[in-house]
Design a protein around this motif. Sequence first.
Motif, PDB file in Angstrom:
ATOM      1  N   GLY A 357       0.808  -1.206   0.000  1.00 23.38           N
ATOM      2  CA  GLY A 357       0.000   0.000   0.000  1.00 23.38           C
ATOM      3  C   GLY A 357       0.841   1.256   0.000  1.00 23.38           C
ATOM      4  O   GLY A 357       2.008   1.246   0.392  1.00 23.38           O
ATOM      5  N   ASN A 358       0.246   2.342  -0.473  1.00 18.49           N
ATOM      6  CA  ASN A 358       0.898   3.652  -0.499  1.00 18.49           C
ATOM      7  C   ASN A 358      -0.206   4.703  -0.500  1.00 18.49           C
ATOM      8  O   ASN A 358      -1.375   4.386  -0.238  1.00 18.49           O
ATOM      9  CB  ASN A 358       1.818   3.769  -1.725  1.00 18.49           C
ATOM     10  CG  ASN A 358       1.081   3.417  -3.011  1.00 18.49           C
ATOM     11  OD1 ASN A 358      -0.063   3.855  -3.233  1.00 18.49           O
ATOM     12  ND2 ASN A 358       1.703   2.615  -3.864  1.00 18.49           N
ATOM     13  N   THR A 359       0.140   5.928  -0.793  1.00 19.75           N
ATOM     14  CA  THR A 359      -0.872   6.991  -0.808  1.00 19.75           C
ATOM     15  C   THR A 359      -1.315   7.343  -2.225  1.00 19.75           C
ATOM     16  O   THR A 359      -1.995   8.347  -2.438  1.00 19.75           O
ATOM     17  CB  THR A 359      -0.327   8.254  -0.112  1.00 19.75           C
ATOM     18  OG1 THR A 359       0.903   8.635  -0.734  1.00 19.75           O
ATOM     19  CG2 THR A 359      -0.086   8.005   1.363  1.00 19.75           C
ATOM     20  N   VAL A 360      -0.917   6.496  -3.202  1.00 18.87           N
ATOM     21  CA  VAL A 360      -1.221   6.804  -4.610  1.00 18.87           C
ATOM     22  C   VAL A 360      -2.214   5.821  -5.234  1.00 18.87           C
ATOM     23  O   VAL A 360      -3.295   6.200  -5.683  1.00 18.87           O
ATOM     24  CB  VAL A 360       0.075   6.830  -5.446  1.00 18.87           C
ATOM     25  CG1 VAL A 360      -0.233   7.153  -6.903  1.00 18.87           C
ATOM     26  CG2 VAL A 360       1.058   7.844  -4.874  1.00 18.87           C
ATOM     27  N   ASP A 361      -1.854   4.503  -5.223  1.00 17.67           N
ATOM     28  CA  ASP A 361      -2.695   3.580  -5.993  1.00 17.67           C
ATOM     29  C   ASP A 361      -2.827   2.184  -5.389  1.00 17.67           C
ATOM     30  O   ASP A 361      -3.344   1.280  -6.031  1.00 17.67           O
ATOM     31  CB  ASP A 361      -2.149   3.458  -7.417  1.00 17.67           C
ATOM     32  CG  ASP A 361      -0.700   2.985  -7.442  1.00 17.67           C
ATOM     33  OD1 ASP A 361      -0.111   2.770  -6.364  1.00 17.67           O
ATOM     34  OD2 ASP A 361      -0.157   2.816  -8.550  1.00 17.67           O
ATOM     35  N   GLN A 362      -2.336   1.969  -4.148  1.00 20.60           N
ATOM     36  CA  GLN A 362      -2.454   0.660  -3.527  1.00 20.60           C
ATOM     37  C   GLN A 362      -2.803   0.789  -2.046  1.00 20.60           C
ATOM     38  O   GLN A 362      -2.339   1.712  -1.375  1.00 20.60           O
ATOM     39  CB  GLN A 362      -1.126  -0.113  -3.627  1.00 20.60           C
ATOM     40  CG  GLN A 362      -0.771  -0.604  -5.022  1.00 20.60           C
ATOM     41  CD  GLN A 362       0.510  -1.419  -4.993  1.00 20.60           C
ATOM     42  OE1 GLN A 362       1.472  -1.069  -4.305  1.00 20.60           O
ATOM     43  NE2 GLN A 362       0.540  -2.522  -5.727  1.00 20.60           N
ATOM     44  N   GLN A 363      -3.622  -0.143  -1.548  1.00 22.55           N
ATOM     45  CA  GLN A 363      -3.855  -0.244  -0.103  1.00 22.55           C
ATOM     46  C   GLN A 363      -4.407  -1.634   0.200  1.00 22.55           C
ATOM     47  O   GLN A 363      -4.997  -2.295  -0.652  1.00 22.55           O
ATOM     48  CB  GLN A 363      -4.786   0.855   0.426  1.00 22.55           C
ATOM     49  CG  GLN A 363      -6.110   1.004  -0.273  1.00 22.55           C
ATOM     50  CD  GLN A 363      -6.893   2.211   0.237  1.00 22.55           C
ATOM     51  OE1 GLN A 363      -7.900   2.551  -0.344  1.00 22.55           O
ATOM     52  NE2 GLN A 363      -6.480   2.859   1.308  1.00 22.55           N
ATOM     53  N   SER A 364      -4.169  -2.089   1.413  1.00 21.06           N
ATOM     54  CA  SER A 364      -4.598  -3.437   1.787  1.00 21.06           C
ATOM     55  C   SER A 364      -4.829  -3.518   3.283  1.00 21.06           C
ATOM     56  O   SER A 364      -4.301  -2.716   4.056  1.00 21.06           O
ATOM     57  CB  SER A 364      -3.539  -4.465   1.370  1.00 21.06           C
ATOM     58  OG  SER A 364      -2.274  -4.157   1.932  1.00 21.06           O
ATOM     59  N   VAL A 365      -5.600  -4.545   3.691  1.00 21.66           N
ATOM     60  CA  VAL A 365      -5.928  -4.696   5.105  1.00 21.66           C
ATOM     61  C   VAL A 365      -6.533  -6.075   5.359  1.00 21.66           C
ATOM     62  O   VAL A 365      -7.100  -6.697   4.454  1.00 21.66           O
ATOM     63  CB  VAL A 365      -6.919  -3.592   5.559  1.00 21.66           C
ATOM     64  CG1 VAL A 365      -8.307  -3.809   4.924  1.00 21.66           C
ATOM     65  CG2 VAL A 365      -7.021  -3.516   7.074  1.00 21.66           C
ATOM     66  N   GLY A 366      -6.397  -6.555   6.588  1.00 18.12           N
ATOM     67  CA  GLY A 366      -7.146  -7.699   7.082  1.00 18.12           C
ATOM     68  C   GLY A 366      -8.044  -7.188   8.183  1.00 18.12           C
ATOM     69  O   GLY A 366      -7.607  -6.380   9.017  1.00 18.12           O
ATOM     70  N   TYR A 367      -9.314  -7.641   8.241  1.00 18.01           N
ATOM     71  CA  TYR A 367     -10.235  -7.089   9.239  1.00 18.01           C
ATOM     72  C   TYR A 367     -11.222  -8.159   9.689  1.00 18.01           C
ATOM     73  O   TYR A 367     -11.602  -9.055   8.935  1.00 18.01           O
ATOM     74  CB  TYR A 367     -10.973  -5.866   8.703  1.00 18.01           C
ATOM     75  CG  TYR A 367     -11.796  -6.106   7.457  1.00 18.01           C
ATOM     76  CD1 TYR A 367     -13.170  -6.322   7.534  1.00 18.01           C
ATOM     77  CD2 TYR A 367     -11.203  -6.127   6.199  1.00 18.01           C
ATOM     78  CE1 TYR A 367     -13.931  -6.546   6.390  1.00 18.01           C
ATOM     79  CE2 TYR A 367     -11.953  -6.343   5.047  1.00 18.01           C
ATOM     80  CZ  TYR A 367     -13.319  -6.557   5.156  1.00 18.01           C
ATOM     81  OH  TYR A 367     -14.057  -6.787   4.022  1.00 18.01           O
ATOM     82  N   ALA A 368     -11.618  -8.081  10.968  1.00 19.84           N
ATOM     83  CA  ALA A 368     -12.520  -9.079  11.534  1.00 19.84           C
ATOM     84  C   ALA A 368     -13.233  -8.524  12.743  1.00 19.84           C
ATOM     85  O   ALA A 368     -12.655  -7.736  13.514  1.00 19.84           O
ATOM     86  CB  ALA A 368     -11.738 -10.322  11.937  1.00 19.84           C
TER      87      ALA A 368
END
Length: 558
Positions: A357-368
């Motif tokens: 992830g970055n502040t331009v074109d990618q992001q990711s996460v795990g959530y529950a």
Amino acid sequence: MKYRPLKALRPAAVAAAVTGLTLLTSGLGLVTPPAASAAGGTLLYSYVLGKSTTSVPNAAPVNTAVPLSLYGNVSIADSGSALRFDGNTVDQQSVGYAKPASGTTMAAAASESYGAAVKFTFELPGTQKCFTDSPNYTQIGRFGTGLSQLKIQMSKCSTNTTAVFPECRVAGTLSATTIPVVRGTQALIPGKTHIITCIKSPDRSDGTSTVTVETTRLEPTGNITTTNTVKVARTGDFSSTAYLTVANKYQLPAQQNNTDQAIGNFYGVSYCKATLPDDVRTCLTATAAGTATSTSTGTGTGTSTGSTAGGTLLYSYVLGKSTTSVPNAAPVNTAVPLSLYGNVSIADSGSALRFDGNTVDQQSVGYAKPASGTTMAAAASESYGAAVKFTFELPGTQKCFTDSPNYTQIGRFGTGLSQLKIQMSKCSTNTTAVFPECRVAGTLSATTIPVVRGTQALIPGKTHIITCIKSPDRSDGTSTVTVETTRLEPTGNITTTNTVKVARTGDFSSTAYLTVANKYQLPAQQNNTDQAIGNFYGVSYCKATLPDDVRTCLTAAG
């Protein structure tokens, strides 16, 4: 203890903790006489060896009139920073011994925790590879029906003919004479300086207790620490009028029976007691010149019974098999998978997930989070914690983060909110290094509470385990938060433990998401500064009555 991709968070365990002190780097060479009470623990005896061959004053104010008397083949060693004890069954024997003029040498209630630590350079006689009998490194009390004993000794040839391991025996008024020793799993190396710590937890209502052996080998490139915690039968109260001894027992046996003699350079010995094992560890660490340890060895998160060594496993996610959803291996919340979103890919041959992830074109996460109710709840009287295993990475050629990336958390931070969070430091902390940080907040926490920061810098490309553990709130309005940092190395893992006293937090209760590698809901792309990047192996959360049980649960969670 083996590391499996977060199938069992294995920070082999505990420790050296001090309010801002880097454990495992100072040695047990007691320094300035410390206060009688260290971080909630009471220092009972603290002997710095090396200045005299006849008598050593006790640096613990509780027993100032109890010097350690020295007898026999004792000499100044290591430029006056140690004493050498020598002995055999023919013509030499030596010992250090001490006890008050009246009353008990040591007394502790069944509801208290207590322990001892000794620092020494390990030595075997001649060309031997093991001991015919178990030499005594330090002890209070003798072992027998109705007697109390706290003893650190070494294993003998009947245990292993080619290696020696530290052992601890703890007995009290309820102990049977058949109780076994608790043995550490790190073999001692001749010529190397080690610190061995033995800590007993309070007796529990279920008739059990735990004994922890922490073994640290001091190395110029980074100390090697292993912690082994074993559940034992409750011991009852501890009360002994016998001698505290160093390097042998006292009274000395007949020369031909001098098989309990320990030989080599001894730097210091300390004894502490407290309500909680973490306070004993901190007391021994802070007062006994670095006499503490806390380790780690492995982190994985796989199958588990849900209750581990007194701790309850709440969440345990083993990453690497899917880029959409990961089941929770903790029976308590089996219906709460970790959903994965964004730039997530399989890594390390399927044993990890890579988050980008970055502040331009990618992001990711795990959530529950559960469909209803709290994500996590713990009373002020409980201990709880989290652990995450990952390969550390910085974006591009950066040496620090502009914002603190979130590695895992439950809850958000604000008035009346609860949060348990592991993150990394940012450039405003240090422009050339990154350190792990932990924030714990509850119903009583002010929004101004600081993070608790570890003192071991993370190394890009290396796999680390970070553990954050909060102790129960105390009646004096305080608590402690411990950050344990382990860097996995093929030659031996490097572990540093930092325990800091904080204001009590009150109860913990949060309905917010458990997250990995970011926060959730995700921010707008340009504000994606909490993104953590790199390979993640697993995440676990536990709660228990005692911090040691949380540590064991996170370690064995799988």
